[in-house]
Design a protein around this motif. Structure first.
Motif, PDB file in Angstrom:
ATOM      1  N   VAL A  81      42.813  47.215  45.795  1.00 33.30           N
ATOM      2  CA  VAL A  81      42.552  47.965  47.291  1.00 33.30           C
ATOM      3  C   VAL A  81      41.803  49.236  46.775  1.00 33.30           C
ATOM      4  O   VAL A  81      42.392  50.093  45.964  1.00 33.30           O
ATOM      5  N   TYR A  82      40.493  49.592  47.407  1.00 35.19           N
ATOM      6  CA  TYR A  82      39.933  50.699  46.954  1.00 35.19           C
ATOM      7  C   TYR A  82      39.941  51.837  48.127  1.00 35.19           C
ATOM      8  O   TYR A  82      40.050  51.170  49.137  1.00 35.19           O
ATOM      9  N   PRO A  83      40.467  52.696  47.853  1.00 37.00           N
ATOM     10  CA  PRO A  83      40.522  53.937  48.995  1.00 37.00           C
ATOM     11  C   PRO A  83      39.315  54.225  49.866  1.00 37.00           C
ATOM     12  O   PRO A  83      38.905  55.515  49.498  1.00 37.00           O
ATOM     13  N   THR A  84      38.738  53.454  50.511  1.00 34.73           N
ATOM     14  CA  THR A  84      37.567  53.596  51.348  1.00 34.73           C
ATOM     15  C   THR A  84      37.929  53.299  52.783  1.00 34.73           C
ATOM     16  O   THR A  84      38.957  52.752  53.025  1.00 34.73           O
ATOM     17  N   VAL A  85      36.669  53.996  53.614  1.00 33.81           N
ATOM     18  CA  VAL A  85      37.146  53.498  54.986  1.00 33.81           C
ATOM     19  C   VAL A  85      35.572  52.804  55.320  1.00 33.81           C
ATOM     20  O   VAL A  85      34.706  53.047  55.138  1.00 33.81           O
ATOM     21  N   PRO A  86      35.929  51.545  55.798  1.00 31.81           N
ATOM     22  CA  PRO A  86      37.108  50.802  55.809  1.00 31.81           C
ATOM     23  C   PRO A  86      37.536  50.239  54.475  1.00 31.81           C
ATOM     24  O   PRO A  86      36.659  50.494  53.505  1.00 31.81           O
ATOM     25  N   PRO A  87      39.096  49.881  54.071  1.00 29.68           N
ATOM     26  CA  PRO A  87      39.360  49.789  52.849  1.00 29.68           C
ATOM     27  C   PRO A  87      38.603  48.587  52.399  1.00 29.68           C
ATOM     28  O   PRO A  87      38.121  47.597  52.976  1.00 29.68           O
ATOM     29  N   LYS A  88      38.326  48.508  51.116  1.00 31.47           N
ATOM     30  CA  LYS A  88      37.669  47.605  50.172  1.00 31.47           C
ATOM     31  C   LYS A  88      38.817  46.920  49.539  1.00 31.47           C
ATOM     32  O   LYS A  88      39.367  47.398  48.580  1.00 31.47           O
ATOM     33  N   VAL A  89      38.859  45.553  49.506  1.00 34.69           N
ATOM     34  CA  VAL A  89      39.928  44.746  49.024  1.00 34.69           C
ATOM     35  C   VAL A  89      39.218  43.566  48.000  1.00 34.69           C
ATOM     36  O   VAL A  89      38.181  42.769  48.337  1.00 34.69           O
ATOM     37  N   GLU A  90      39.607  43.690  46.706  1.00 35.39           N
ATOM     38  CA  GLU A  90      39.088  42.579  45.795  1.00 35.39           C
ATOM     39  C   GLU A  90      40.103  41.935  45.189  1.00 35.39           C
ATOM     40  O   GLU A  90      41.241  42.438  44.947  1.00 35.39           O
ATOM     41  N   TYR A  91      39.715  40.543  44.978  1.00 38.87           N
ATOM     42  CA  TYR A  91      40.737  39.680  43.977  1.00 38.87           C
ATOM     43  C   TYR A  91      40.221  39.138  43.064  1.00 38.87           C
ATOM     44  O   TYR A  91      39.061  38.750  43.135  1.00 38.87           O
ATOM     45  N   THR A  92      40.939  39.271  41.964  1.00 36.37           N
ATOM     46  CA  THR A  92      40.658  38.728  40.600  1.00 36.37           C
ATOM     47  C   THR A  92      41.530  37.774  40.140  1.00 36.37           C
ATOM     48  O   THR A  92      42.402  37.829  40.216  1.00 36.37           O
ATOM     49  N   ALA A  93      41.010  36.628  39.414  1.00 39.83           N
ATOM     50  CA  ALA A  93      41.856  35.705  38.810  1.00 39.83           C
ATOM     51  C   ALA A  93      42.822  36.140  37.711  1.00 39.83           C
ATOM     52  O   ALA A  93      41.654  36.937  36.858  1.00 39.83           O
ATOM     53  N   THR A  94      43.566  35.743  37.429  1.00 38.86           N
ATOM     54  CA  THR A  94      44.342  36.428  36.264  1.00 38.86           C
ATOM     55  C   THR A  94      44.205  35.494  35.032  1.00 38.86           C
ATOM     56  O   THR A  94      43.471  34.379  35.092  1.00 38.86           O
ATOM     57  N   ASP A  95      44.437  35.935  33.938  1.00 42.71           N
ATOM     58  CA  ASP A  95      44.309  35.072  32.738  1.00 42.71           C
ATOM     59  C   ASP A  95      44.939  33.518  32.858  1.00 42.71           C
ATOM     60  O   ASP A  95      44.265  32.687  32.636  1.00 42.71           O
ATOM     61  N   ILE A  96      46.255  33.384  33.469  1.00 41.37           N
ATOM     62  CA  ILE A  96      46.924  32.170  33.801  1.00 41.37           C
ATOM     63  C   ILE A  96      45.927  31.244  34.815  1.00 41.37           C
ATOM     64  O   ILE A  96      45.923  30.352  34.748  1.00 41.37           O
ATOM     65  N   ALA A  97      45.282  32.180  35.676  1.00 40.06           N
ATOM     66  CA  ALA A  97      44.692  31.364  36.851  1.00 40.06           C
ATOM     67  C   ALA A  97      43.225  31.079  36.051  1.00 40.06           C
ATOM     68  O   ALA A  97      42.669  29.857  36.456  1.00 40.06           O
ATOM     69  N   LEU A  98      42.696  31.723  35.111  1.00 37.46           N
ATOM     70  CA  LEU A  98      41.624  31.244  34.480  1.00 37.46           C
ATOM     71  C   LEU A  98      41.936  29.986  33.483  1.00 37.46           C
ATOM     72  O   LEU A  98      41.070  29.015  33.583  1.00 37.46           O
ATOM     73  N   GLU A  99      43.001  29.887  33.068  1.00 37.62           N
ATOM     74  CA  GLU A  99      43.569  28.915  32.174  1.00 37.62           C
ATOM     75  C   GLU A  99      43.591  27.645  33.358  1.00 37.62           C
ATOM     76  O   GLU A  99      43.121  26.415  32.853  1.00 37.62           O
ATOM     77  N   LEU A 100      44.011  27.794  34.287  1.00 36.54           N
ATOM     78  CA  LEU A 100      44.193  26.639  35.480  1.00 36.54           C
ATOM     79  C   LEU A 100      42.929  26.421  35.913  1.00 36.54           C
ATOM     80  O   LEU A 100      42.370  25.151  36.283  1.00 36.54           O
ATOM     81  N   TYR A 101      41.633  27.297  35.977  1.00 34.64           N
ATOM     82  CA  TYR A 101      40.503  26.845  36.446  1.00 34.64           C
ATOM     83  C   TYR A 101      39.801  25.923  35.473  1.00 34.64           C
ATOM     84  O   TYR A 101      39.039  25.000  35.734  1.00 34.64           O
ATOM     85  N   GLU A 102      40.205  25.987  33.984  1.00 38.35           N
ATOM     86  CA  GLU A 102      39.606  24.981  33.193  1.00 38.35           C
ATOM     87  C   GLU A 102      40.048  23.500  33.628  1.00 38.35           C
ATOM     88  O   GLU A 102      39.231  22.428  33.555  1.00 38.35           O
TER      89      GLU A 102
END
Length: 130
Positions: A81-102
């Motif tokens: 979550v970035y402290p902006t107005v309105p709040p900016k929220v980003e989602y990133t895959a973790t290493d285990i999710a990247l392994e699952l992506y394969e």
């Protein structure tokens, strides 16, 4: 039409087999209707909530929020979550999710290679069941 039992259940040895329950829960979570699309979208870098909402056809804001929370809880996504107005929220895959992506990419490739055969098998089955 022939009635068939399509109820598939998994029996876990012992009433409190935590490891088996966890595996079943995670498989249920990542094989859910919306999770695969979210995991694929986040595998290529950070994605904002609104980008996910636009890219995943048919998902409601509520369902997207619940699915993102569950994937974050399972350690497959990181929410920033970035402290902006309105709040900016980003989602990133973790290493285990990247392994699952394969694995998901392999499954997707398999489905694309065999979709004609699967469609033919479904047609043959449906004709036989009439």
């Amino acid at each position: 039409m022939v009635q068939r039992n399509t109820d598939v259940s998994v029996q876990v040895s012992g009433s409190h087999d935590t490891a088996a329950c966890t595996v079943i829960e995670v498989l249920d979570r990542v094989s859910g209707k919306w999770a695969i699309g979210i995991l694929i979208a986040t595998a290529h870098g950070p994605v904002r909530f609104t980008e996910l909402e636009r890219s995943i056809k048919g998902i409601s804001r509520r369902m997207l929020t619940l699915t993102l929370r569950n994937l974050e809880r399972d350690g497959l996504l990181v929410r920033k979550v970035y402290p902006t107005v309105p709040p900016k929220v980003e989602y990133t895959a973790t290493d285990i999710a990247l392994e699952l992506y394969e694995s998901l990419a392999s499954l997707t490739s398999w489905a694309e290679r065999h979709r004609t055969a699967i469609a033919a098998a479904r047609d043959a089955y449906d004709r036989a069941e009439r």
